[in-house]
Scaffold this motif. Sequence first.
Motif, PDB file in Angstrom:
ATOM      1  N   ALA A   1      -3.697   2.053  -3.219  1.00  0.00           N
ATOM      2  CA  ALA A   1      -2.688   2.973  -2.697  1.00  0.00           C
ATOM      3  C   ALA A   1      -2.364   4.073  -3.698  1.00  0.00           C
ATOM      4  CB  ALA A   1      -1.417   2.215  -2.336  1.00  0.00           C
ATOM      5  N   ALA A   2      -2.262   5.295  -3.200  1.00  0.00           N
ATOM      6  CA  ALA A   2      -1.891   6.440  -4.029  1.00  0.00           C
ATOM      7  C   ALA A   2      -0.402   6.411  -4.340  1.00  0.00           C
ATOM      8  CB  ALA A   2      -2.249   7.741  -3.319  1.00  0.00           C
ATOM      9  N   GLN A   3      -0.047   6.943  -5.499  1.00  0.00           N
ATOM     10  CA  GLN A   3       1.338   7.114  -5.929  1.00  0.00           C
ATOM     11  C   GLN A   3       2.093   5.791  -6.003  1.00  0.00           C
ATOM     12  OE1 GLN A   3       2.981  10.072  -3.272  1.00  0.00           O
ATOM     13  NE2 GLN A   3       1.738  11.710  -4.150  1.00  0.00           N
ATOM     14  N   GLN A   4       1.358   4.704  -6.285  1.00  0.00           N
ATOM     15  CA  GLN A   4       1.982   3.399  -6.490  1.00  0.00           C
ATOM     16  C   GLN A   4       1.274   2.697  -7.639  1.00  0.00           C
ATOM     17  OE1 GLN A   4       2.902   0.970  -2.996  1.00  0.00           O
ATOM     18  NE2 GLN A   4       2.279   2.660  -1.679  1.00  0.00           N
ATOM     19  N   LEU A   5       1.985   1.768  -8.273  1.00  0.00           N
ATOM     20  CA  LEU A   5       1.425   0.981  -9.354  1.00  0.00           C
ATOM     21  C   LEU A   5       1.582  -0.499  -9.046  1.00  0.00           C
ATOM     22  CD1 LEU A   5       2.730   2.862 -12.534  1.00  0.00           C
ATOM     23  CD2 LEU A   5       0.369   2.799 -11.705  1.00  0.00           C
ATOM     24  N   ASP A   6       0.578  -1.284  -9.476  1.00  0.00           N
ATOM     25  CA  ASP A   6       0.709  -2.725  -9.326  1.00  0.00           C
ATOM     26  C   ASP A   6       1.337  -3.311 -10.587  1.00  0.00           C
ATOM     27  OD1 ASP A   6      -1.289  -2.757 -11.244  1.00  0.00           O
ATOM     28  OD2 ASP A   6      -2.885  -3.238  -9.831  1.00  0.00           O
ATOM     29  N   ALA A   7       1.425  -4.624 -10.637  1.00  0.00           N
ATOM     30  CA  ALA A   7       2.113  -5.282 -11.749  1.00  0.00           C
ATOM     31  C   ALA A   7       1.406  -5.080 -13.083  1.00  0.00           C
ATOM     32  CB  ALA A   7       2.252  -6.771 -11.460  1.00  0.00           C
ATOM     33  N   SER A   8       0.113  -4.778 -13.038  1.00  0.00           N
ATOM     34  CA  SER A   8      -0.641  -4.584 -14.279  1.00  0.00           C
ATOM     35  C   SER A   8      -0.602  -3.137 -14.777  1.00  0.00           C
ATOM     36  CB  SER A   8      -2.098  -5.001 -14.069  1.00  0.00           C
ATOM     37  OG  SER A   8      -2.751  -4.101 -13.187  1.00  0.00           O
ATOM     38  N   PHE A   9      -0.037  -2.231 -14.001  1.00  0.00           N
ATOM     39  CA  PHE A   9       0.037  -0.814 -14.320  1.00  0.00           C
ATOM     40  C   PHE A   9      -1.365  -0.196 -14.481  1.00  0.00           C
ATOM     41  CE2 PHE A   9       4.153  -2.414 -15.612  1.00  0.00           C
ATOM     42  CZ  PHE A   9       5.010  -1.462 -15.114  1.00  0.00           C
ATOM     43  N   SER A  10      -2.319  -0.741 -13.755  1.00  0.00           N
ATOM     44  CA  SER A  10      -3.688  -0.228 -13.821  1.00  0.00           C
ATOM     45  C   SER A  10      -3.773   1.146 -13.166  1.00  0.00           C
ATOM     46  CB  SER A  10      -4.639  -1.191 -13.112  1.00  0.00           C
ATOM     47  OG  SER A  10      -5.929  -0.617 -12.998  1.00  0.00           O
ATOM     48  N   THR A  11      -4.600   2.013 -13.741  1.00  0.00           N
ATOM     49  CA  THR A  11      -4.825   3.343 -13.168  1.00  0.00           C
ATOM     50  C   THR A  11      -6.160   3.421 -12.440  1.00  0.00           C
ATOM     51  OG1 THR A  11      -5.784   4.100 -15.262  1.00  0.00           O
ATOM     52  CG2 THR A  11      -3.417   4.467 -14.929  1.00  0.00           C
ATOM     53  N   ASN A  12      -6.865   2.302 -12.326  1.00  0.00           N
ATOM     54  CA  ASN A  12      -8.146   2.281 -11.637  1.00  0.00           C
ATOM     55  C   ASN A  12      -7.937   2.307 -10.124  1.00  0.00           C
ATOM     56  OD1 ASN A  12      -9.509   2.076 -14.100  1.00  0.00           O
ATOM     57  ND2 ASN A  12      -9.403  -0.172 -14.074  1.00  0.00           N
ATOM     58  N   ALA A  13      -8.983   2.672  -9.403  1.00  0.00           N
ATOM     59  CA  ALA A  13      -8.929   2.694  -7.943  1.00  0.00           C
ATOM     60  C   ALA A  13     -10.244   2.178  -7.389  1.00  0.00           C
ATOM     61  CB  ALA A  13      -8.651   4.106  -7.436  1.00  0.00           C
ATOM     62  N   ALA A  14     -10.173   1.573  -6.192  1.00  0.00           N
ATOM     63  CA  ALA A  14     -11.371   1.028  -5.568  1.00  0.00           C
ATOM     64  C   ALA A  14     -11.166   0.936  -4.063  1.00  0.00           C
ATOM     65  CB  ALA A  14     -11.706  -0.350  -6.138  1.00  0.00           C
ATOM     66  N   LEU A  15     -12.288   0.923  -3.344  1.00  0.00           N
ATOM     67  CA  LEU A  15     -12.293   0.602  -1.921  1.00  0.00           C
ATOM     68  C   LEU A  15     -12.955  -0.767  -1.787  1.00  0.00           C
ATOM     69  CD1 LEU A  15     -11.829   1.293   1.054  1.00  0.00           C
ATOM     70  CD2 LEU A  15     -14.038   2.452   1.059  1.00  0.00           C
ATOM     71  N   GLU A  16     -12.208  -1.738  -1.279  1.00  0.00           N
ATOM     72  CA  GLU A  16     -12.689  -3.116  -1.200  1.00  0.00           C
ATOM     73  C   GLU A  16     -12.799  -3.559   0.256  1.00  0.00           C
ATOM     74  OE1 GLU A  16     -10.794  -4.944  -5.287  1.00  0.00           O
ATOM     75  OE2 GLU A  16      -9.523  -4.881  -3.496  1.00  0.00           O
ATOM     76  N   ILE A  17     -13.764  -4.463   0.505  1.00  0.00           N
ATOM     77  CA  ILE A  17     -13.941  -5.035   1.828  1.00  0.00           C
ATOM     78  C   ILE A  17     -13.761  -6.544   1.728  1.00  0.00           C
ATOM     79  CG2 ILE A  17     -15.441  -5.274   3.846  1.00  0.00           C
ATOM     80  CD1 ILE A  17     -14.735  -2.409   3.300  1.00  0.00           C
ATOM     81  N   TYR A  18     -12.884  -7.080   2.586  1.00  0.00           N
ATOM     82  CA  TYR A  18     -12.621  -8.516   2.629  1.00  0.00           C
ATOM     83  C   TYR A  18     -13.034  -9.064   3.987  1.00  0.00           C
ATOM     84  CZ  TYR A  18      -9.706  -7.864  -1.528  1.00  0.00           C
ATOM     85  OH  TYR A  18      -9.244  -7.563  -2.788  1.00  0.00           O
ATOM     86  N   SER A  19     -13.475 -10.320   3.970  1.00  0.00           N
ATOM     87  CA  SER A  19     -13.850 -11.010   5.200  1.00  0.00           C
ATOM     88  C   SER A  19     -12.735 -11.955   5.616  1.00  0.00           C
ATOM     89  CB  SER A  19     -15.150 -11.792   4.990  1.00  0.00           C
ATOM     90  OG  SER A  19     -15.486 -12.536   6.152  1.00  0.00           O
ATOM     91  N   LEU A  20     -12.437 -11.958   6.925  1.00  0.00           N
ATOM     92  CA  LEU A  20     -11.399 -12.832   7.457  1.00  0.00           C
ATOM     93  C   LEU A  20     -12.039 -14.003   8.192  1.00  0.00           C
ATOM     94  CD1 LEU A  20      -8.439 -13.535   8.158  1.00  0.00           C
ATOM     95  CD2 LEU A  20      -8.695 -12.103  10.192  1.00  0.00           C
ATOM     96  N   ASN A  21     -11.785 -15.199   7.706  1.00  0.00           N
ATOM     97  CA  ASN A  21     -12.229 -16.426   8.373  1.00  0.00           C
ATOM     98  C   ASN A  21     -11.085 -17.425   8.281  1.00  0.00           C
ATOM     99  OD1 ASN A  21     -13.392 -18.744   9.345  1.00  0.00           O
ATOM    100  ND2 ASN A  21     -15.272 -18.576   8.140  1.00  0.00           N
ATOM    101  N   VAL A  22     -10.362 -17.584   9.380  1.00  0.00           N
ATOM    102  CA  VAL A  22      -9.152 -18.417   9.358  1.00  0.00           C
ATOM    103  C   VAL A  22      -9.475 -19.899   9.238  1.00  0.00           C
ATOM    104  CG1 VAL A  22      -7.761 -16.747  10.631  1.00  0.00           C
ATOM    105  CG2 VAL A  22      -9.088 -18.449  11.888  1.00  0.00           C
ATOM    106  N   THR A  23     -10.754 -20.266   9.398  1.00  0.00           N
ATOM    107  CA  THR A  23     -11.122 -21.677   9.259  1.00  0.00           C
ATOM    108  C   THR A  23     -11.369 -22.064   7.807  1.00  0.00           C
ATOM    109  OG1 THR A  23     -13.497 -21.245   9.579  1.00  0.00           O
ATOM    110  CG2 THR A  23     -12.156 -21.649  11.553  1.00  0.00           C
ATOM    111  N   ASP A  24     -11.524 -21.056   6.924  1.00  0.00           N
ATOM    112  CA  ASP A  24     -11.703 -21.367   5.507  1.00  0.00           C
ATOM    113  C   ASP A  24     -10.412 -21.932   4.917  1.00  0.00           C
ATOM    114  OD1 ASP A  24     -14.298 -20.557   5.457  1.00  0.00           O
ATOM    115  OD2 ASP A  24     -13.894 -18.557   4.666  1.00  0.00           O
ATOM    116  N   PRO A  25     -10.513 -22.938   4.054  1.00  0.00           N
ATOM    117  CA  PRO A  25      -9.294 -23.466   3.435  1.00  0.00           C
ATOM    118  C   PRO A  25      -8.745 -22.479   2.406  1.00  0.00           C
ATOM    119  CG  PRO A  25     -11.242 -24.505   2.490  1.00  0.00           C
ATOM    120  CD  PRO A  25     -11.727 -23.669   3.635  1.00  0.00           C
TER     121      PRO A  25
END
Length: 252
Positions: free
Chosen positions: A29-53
């Motif tokens: 997200a632009a103009q926001q910081l996470d708890a680590s104050f990282s300045t890096n950026a990325a586009l990530e893809i996650y898979s959704l499988n509700v049967t996975d524990p």
Amino acid sequence: MKLKDIERTANVAWSPKSHYPIHLAAGTAAQQLDASFSTNAALEIYSLNVTDPGPDMQLVSSVPSDHRFHKIIWGSVGSEPGSGTIIGGCDGGLIQIYNASKLLKNEDALMGRQEKHSGPVHSLDFNGFQQNLFASGAANSEIFIWDLNNIATPMSPGAKCQPLEDVLSVLWNKQVQHILATTFSSKCVIWDLRKNEPIIKLTDTVSRVHWKVVAWHPEVATQLCLASGRVQRVLNCVMYLPPRALKANQVL
């Protein structure tokens, strides 16, 4: 009940309904910081499988980005059936276009970059009838309509709305393909793209709320909802065919 979670400061978009398995794109997200104050950026893809524990979604791919994202959308048009195209709106008027299939394979996926806007690109939306078309909204009342087949020459739906404001949300009508709603802090403007002009401006001069999001009714073409941080309004719009005007009556 929580099924899965991702600990990221990100703007997200689900994969198209034609795409299986289900994936989620998350752009830092632009103009926001996470708890680590990282300045890096990325586009990530996650898979959704509700049967996975476990509560975590599986990270499928991650590509670094020089820019953070204000908005992410994922459309069904792409070089491979079902994979689609991911578009991100960033600071500096930048729009980045990715091949979703190549992203999932961790290949070089950036298809194009455009900097036609003059400020942060806060809003994006694919046309539900012609998925090669998408709309973008940014600073200074800038609205563009893009064709993925020719991204070099976007069109404007008409003269900029005055006074100049950030375009916070753009959304195509779910039933009428040439009607586009755009939200500014002080108003919502509905455009007829066959005429390339606004056909109604919705304002609330009494409470002076700052609007943020617009949503069209999925089945009733003449109804939409506007929301701010404090207030929600449901509006009924009456369209004449051919549409010479739209009239709005506040019903809630």
